[in-house]
Design an enzyme around this catalytic site. Structure first.
Site, PDB file in Angstrom:
ATOM      1  N   GLN A  57     -19.865 -13.520  11.539  1.00 28.72           N
ATOM      2  CA  GLN A  57     -20.346 -12.705  10.415  1.00 28.72           C
ATOM      3  C   GLN A  57     -20.502 -11.225  10.782  1.00 28.72           C
ATOM      4  O   GLN A  57     -20.402 -10.359   9.920  1.00 28.72           O
ATOM      5  CB  GLN A  57     -21.660 -13.282   9.883  1.00 28.72           C
ATOM      6  CG  GLN A  57     -21.415 -14.598   9.156  1.00 28.72           C
ATOM      7  CD  GLN A  57     -22.651 -15.186   8.531  1.00 28.72           C
ATOM      8  OE1 GLN A  57     -23.777 -14.869   8.944  1.00 28.72           O
ATOM      9  NE2 GLN A  57     -22.474 -16.035   7.557  1.00 28.72           N
ATOM     10  N   GLU A  79      -7.852  21.607   5.452  1.00 31.42           N
ATOM     11  CA  GLU A  79      -8.073  21.711   3.997  1.00 31.42           C
ATOM     12  C   GLU A  79      -9.569  21.809   3.696  1.00 31.42           C
ATOM     13  O   GLU A  79     -10.046  21.284   2.701  1.00 31.42           O
ATOM     14  CB  GLU A  79      -7.449  20.524   3.250  1.00 31.42           C
ATOM     15  CG  GLU A  79      -5.960  20.382   3.461  1.00 31.42           C
ATOM     16  CD  GLU A  79      -5.092  20.907   2.315  1.00 31.42           C
ATOM     17  OE1 GLU A  79      -5.652  21.339   1.281  1.00 31.42           O
ATOM     18  OE2 GLU A  79      -3.870  20.906   2.481  1.00 31.42           O
TER      19      GLU A  79
HETATM   20  C1  LIG Z   1      -3.430  20.173  12.844  1.00 32.27           C
HETATM   21  C2  LIG Z   1      -3.884  21.321  11.991  1.00 32.27           C
HETATM   22  C3  LIG Z   1      -3.069  21.764  10.964  1.00 32.27           C
HETATM   23  C4  LIG Z   1      -3.443  22.900  10.218  1.00 32.27           C
HETATM   24  N1  LIG Z   1      -2.572  23.407   9.284  1.00 32.27           N
HETATM   25  C5  LIG Z   1      -2.846  24.606   8.711  1.00 32.27           C
HETATM   26  C6  LIG Z   1      -1.870  25.269   7.887  1.00 32.27           C
HETATM   27  O1  LIG Z   1      -0.775  24.758   7.650  1.00 32.27           O
HETATM   28  N2  LIG Z   1      -2.168  26.496   7.396  1.00 32.27           N
HETATM   29  C7  LIG Z   1      -3.369  27.099   7.625  1.00 32.27           C
HETATM   30  O2  LIG Z   1      -3.553  28.220   7.150  1.00 32.27           O
HETATM   31  N3  LIG Z   1      -4.324  26.497   8.384  1.00 32.27           N
HETATM   32  C8  LIG Z   1      -4.094  25.279   8.934  1.00 32.27           C
HETATM   33  N4  LIG Z   1      -5.028  24.668   9.749  1.00 32.27           N
HETATM   34  C9  LIG Z   1      -6.311  25.336   9.986  1.00 32.27           C
HETATM   35  C10 LIG Z   1      -7.509  24.597   9.393  1.00 32.27           C
HETATM   36  O3  LIG Z   1      -7.503  24.713   8.000  1.00 32.27           O
HETATM   37  C11 LIG Z   1      -8.763  25.173  10.051  1.00 32.27           C
HETATM   38  O4  LIG Z   1      -8.758  24.719  11.411  1.00 32.27           O
HETATM   39  C12 LIG Z   1     -10.040  24.735   9.367  1.00 32.27           C
HETATM   40  O5  LIG Z   1     -10.166  25.347   8.117  1.00 32.27           O
HETATM   41  C13 LIG Z   1     -11.301  25.071  10.180  1.00 32.27           C
HETATM   42  O6  LIG Z   1     -11.271  26.381  10.655  1.00 32.27           O
HETATM   43  P1  LIG Z   1     -11.579  26.653  12.209  1.00 32.27           P
HETATM   44  O7  LIG Z   1     -10.717  25.750  12.991  1.00 32.27           O
HETATM   45  O8  LIG Z   1     -11.462  28.108  12.460  1.00 32.27           O
HETATM   46  O9  LIG Z   1     -13.063  26.193  12.431  1.00 32.27           O
HETATM   47  P2  LIG Z   1     -14.381  27.060  12.151  1.00 32.27           P
HETATM   48  O10 LIG Z   1     -14.316  27.646  10.789  1.00 32.27           O
HETATM   49  O11 LIG Z   1     -14.621  27.976  13.298  1.00 32.27           O
HETATM   50  O12 LIG Z   1     -15.490  25.931  12.153  1.00 32.27           O
HETATM   51  C14 LIG Z   1     -16.112  25.421  13.338  1.00 32.27           C
HETATM   52  C15 LIG Z   1     -17.283  24.544  12.885  1.00 32.27           C
HETATM   53  O13 LIG Z   1     -18.240  25.328  12.165  1.00 32.27           O
HETATM   54  C16 LIG Z   1     -18.485  24.773  10.897  1.00 32.27           C
HETATM   55  N5  LIG Z   1     -18.791  25.837   9.936  1.00 32.27           N
HETATM   56  C17 LIG Z   1     -18.069  26.954   9.671  1.00 32.27           C
HETATM   57  N6  LIG Z   1     -18.662  27.669   8.704  1.00 32.27           N
HETATM   58  C18 LIG Z   1     -19.775  26.996   8.335  1.00 32.27           C
HETATM   59  C19 LIG Z   1     -20.824  27.221   7.389  1.00 32.27           C
HETATM   60  N7  LIG Z   1     -20.808  28.282   6.564  1.00 32.27           N
HETATM   61  N8  LIG Z   1     -21.815  26.306   7.308  1.00 32.27           N
HETATM   62  C20 LIG Z   1     -21.817  25.221   8.101  1.00 32.27           C
HETATM   63  N9  LIG Z   1     -20.880  24.953   9.023  1.00 32.27           N
HETATM   64  C21 LIG Z   1     -19.858  25.825   9.126  1.00 32.27           C
HETATM   65  C22 LIG Z   1     -17.206  24.022  10.557  1.00 32.27           C
HETATM   66  O14 LIG Z   1     -17.424  23.035   9.561  1.00 32.27           O
HETATM   67  C23 LIG Z   1     -16.852  23.436  11.912  1.00 32.27           C
HETATM   68  O15 LIG Z   1     -17.622  22.281  12.126  1.00 32.27           O
HETATM   69  C24 LIG Z   1      -4.699  23.523  10.471  1.00 32.27           C
HETATM   70  C25 LIG Z   1      -5.530  23.019  11.473  1.00 32.27           C
HETATM   71  C26 LIG Z   1      -5.130  21.958  12.244  1.00 32.27           C
HETATM   72  C27 LIG Z   1      -6.030  21.491  13.363  1.00 32.27           C
END
Ligand SMILES: Cc1cc2nc3c(=O)[nH]c(=O)nc-3n(C[C@H](O)[C@H](O)[C@H](O)COP(=O)(O)OP(=O)(O)OC[C@H]3O[C@@H](n4cnc5c(N)ncnc54)[C@H](O)[C@@H]3O)c2cc1C
Length: 382
Positions: A278, A362
């Site tokens: 279960q 996204e």
């Molecule tokens: C495999 C992959 C494919 C991708 N493809 C694309 C693409 O085709 N085109 C494109 O433009 N981008 C793309 N991205 C980028 C992706 O959209 C970003 O990585 C994502 O939006 C997060 O941004 P960051 O990595 O800079 O993290 P950060 O913004 O630095 O975030 C780091 C942490 O802080 C948190 N955080 C940030 N701001 C806040 C807030 N105000 N309040 C609370 N928590 C917060 C976040 O949730 C996260 O936990 C891709 C990323 C990956 C890994």
């Protein structure tokens, strides 16, 4: 698309996914490459043009129809969907919603046919969740813009024919208002694509840095010929992208449950199939209930989107819930497999890594929470 044709298409896609793609998953993960004949088959089926209207050579599916098909695609490695995901999403939708008729005629038929790959270049090394703070600069000189800057993690960049690029045309406006959307030929002099990133999962799908050094982009390539509207264009298509990813999460969860159930039925311990314990049943049942809830959410929000409702809050609810849900389901699927779940011969090990991305791109889960709460407060008049 009428209901019968859609049902037939869904059955064809389901068969293709299960008979052709699932057997290739391990090879794609191993080689980090999707065979050319599979790309050709995607084009043949019209998958590059799922969301592009028929008048521009696409299938013209509305959002409710799109998620119905994406549930099927989620059953296999998400790297397959990535091949055409950028054409279906922002790569084409920005042009469709805000582009000029000439831009639509030039790009949409080629994108729909898969003859052209569009990549969406928004994220930068210092601008992720806070995308409106991006710094890539596009400076108008005569009738060309000169672009300088760096983009990060750009999906399909190594294969792109065009970039939908977000760059700042007005440095005096710090936020979204100074950003313009461009269609940029990927072969333009001055564009350098970095080495493909070494990712946790989703091998077969490639992301890379894109560097722009004095890249000349004709002013005629500003989407809709309207500078300063780029961020708004991006935001218009984000709900659609979030629903699409949520549907992928549902499909992946259903596959993971299928794998976990099949394993639990045949694996014996203490003289009986573990499926009869279960505690194992509880994990299966929780996964089933949660994936069903996510499916219903996605169908509801997609139907309302197709009917013209504003579903920004609901799309974020779907993305938040479905991506977190599939993380839990993947974790339980590994648990049900015991030690085998940690071994690459089993699909759940790969899916566990693959689905981790859904909580990050996204819009991270935290960004979805912010969108949901912001809408709640607005509705409450706070
Ligand atoms: C495999 C992959 C494919 C991708 N493809 C694309 C693409 O085709 N085109 C494109 O433009 N981008 C793309 N991205 C980028 C992706 O959209 C970003 O990585 C994502 O939006 C997060 O941004 P960051 O990595 O800079 O993290 P950060 O913004 O630095 O975030 C780091 C942490 O802080 C948190 N955080 C940030 N701001 C806040 C807030 N105000 N309040 C609370 N928590 C917060 C976040 O949730 C996260 O936990 C891709 C990323 C990956 C890994």
């Amino acid at each position: 698309m009428d209901a019968d044709t859609l049902a037939q298409f869904r059955d064809t896609l389901r068969r293709f996914v299960r008979e052709k793609l699932v057997p290739l998953e391990a090879e794609v993960a191993e080689t980090d490459h999707i065979p050319d004949e599979i790309r050709a088959a995607f084009a043949e089926m019209g998958l590059y043009g799922l969301s592009i209207p028929e008048e521009y050579g696409g299938l013209g599916l509305n959002m409710a129809e799109e998620v119905d098909l994406v549930f099927e695609l989620g059953w296999t490695s998400p790297a397959f969907r990535s091949q055409f995901g950028t054409n279906v999403g922002i790569g084409s939708q920005g042009i469709l919603i805000d582009g000029t008729e000439a831009q639509k005629q030039t790009y949409l038929p080629k994108l729909a046919a898969g003859d052209m790959i569009a990549s969406f270049a928004l994220t930068e090394p210092d601008a992720g969740s806070d995308a409106a703070s991006l710094r890539t600069r596009a400076e108008l000189r005569g009738d060309v813009y000169v672009v300088n800057g760096a983009k990060r993690f750009i999906t399909n960049a190594p294969h792109a024919s065009i970039f939908t690029l977000m760059a700042r045309t007005d440095p005096s406006i710090k936020g979204a208002g100074g950003i313009t959307a461009f269609i940029v030929d990927a072969k333009s002099p001055g564009i350098k694509i970095g080495k493909p990133d070494r990712k946790m999962g989703q091998r077969g799908s490639h992301t890379a840095d894109v560097i722009f050094e004095d890249v000349e982009v004709p002013a005629a390539n500003v989407i809709g010929l309207k500078p300063g509207q780029g961020f708004k264009t991006a935001m218009k298509v984000v709900d659609r992208g979030r629903l699409h990813i949520s549907a992928m999460c549902v499909g992946a969860a259903e596959r993971l449950i299928h794998e976990a159930l099949a394993f639990a039925v045949q694996r014996k311990q203490f003289g009986q199939p573990i499926a009869e314990f279960q505690l194992i049943q509880a994990m299966l049942a929780d996964s089933k209930a949660e994936s069903y809830a996510a499916r219903c959410m996605v169908q509801d929000a997609a139907r309302r989107y197709a009917a013209g409702e504003n579903v920004s809050m609901e799309a974020s609810c779907c993305k938040l819930y479905a991506s977190e849900m599939v993380g839990r389901v993947a974790d339980r699927a590994v648990q049900i497999h015991g030690g085998s779940g940690y071994i690459q011969d089993y699909a759940v090990e790969r899916f566990y890594r693959d689905v981790r991305l859904f909580r990050l791109y996204e819009g991270t889960s935290q960004i979805q929470q912010l969108v949901i709460a912001r809408n709640m407060l607005r509705q409450a008049g706070a």
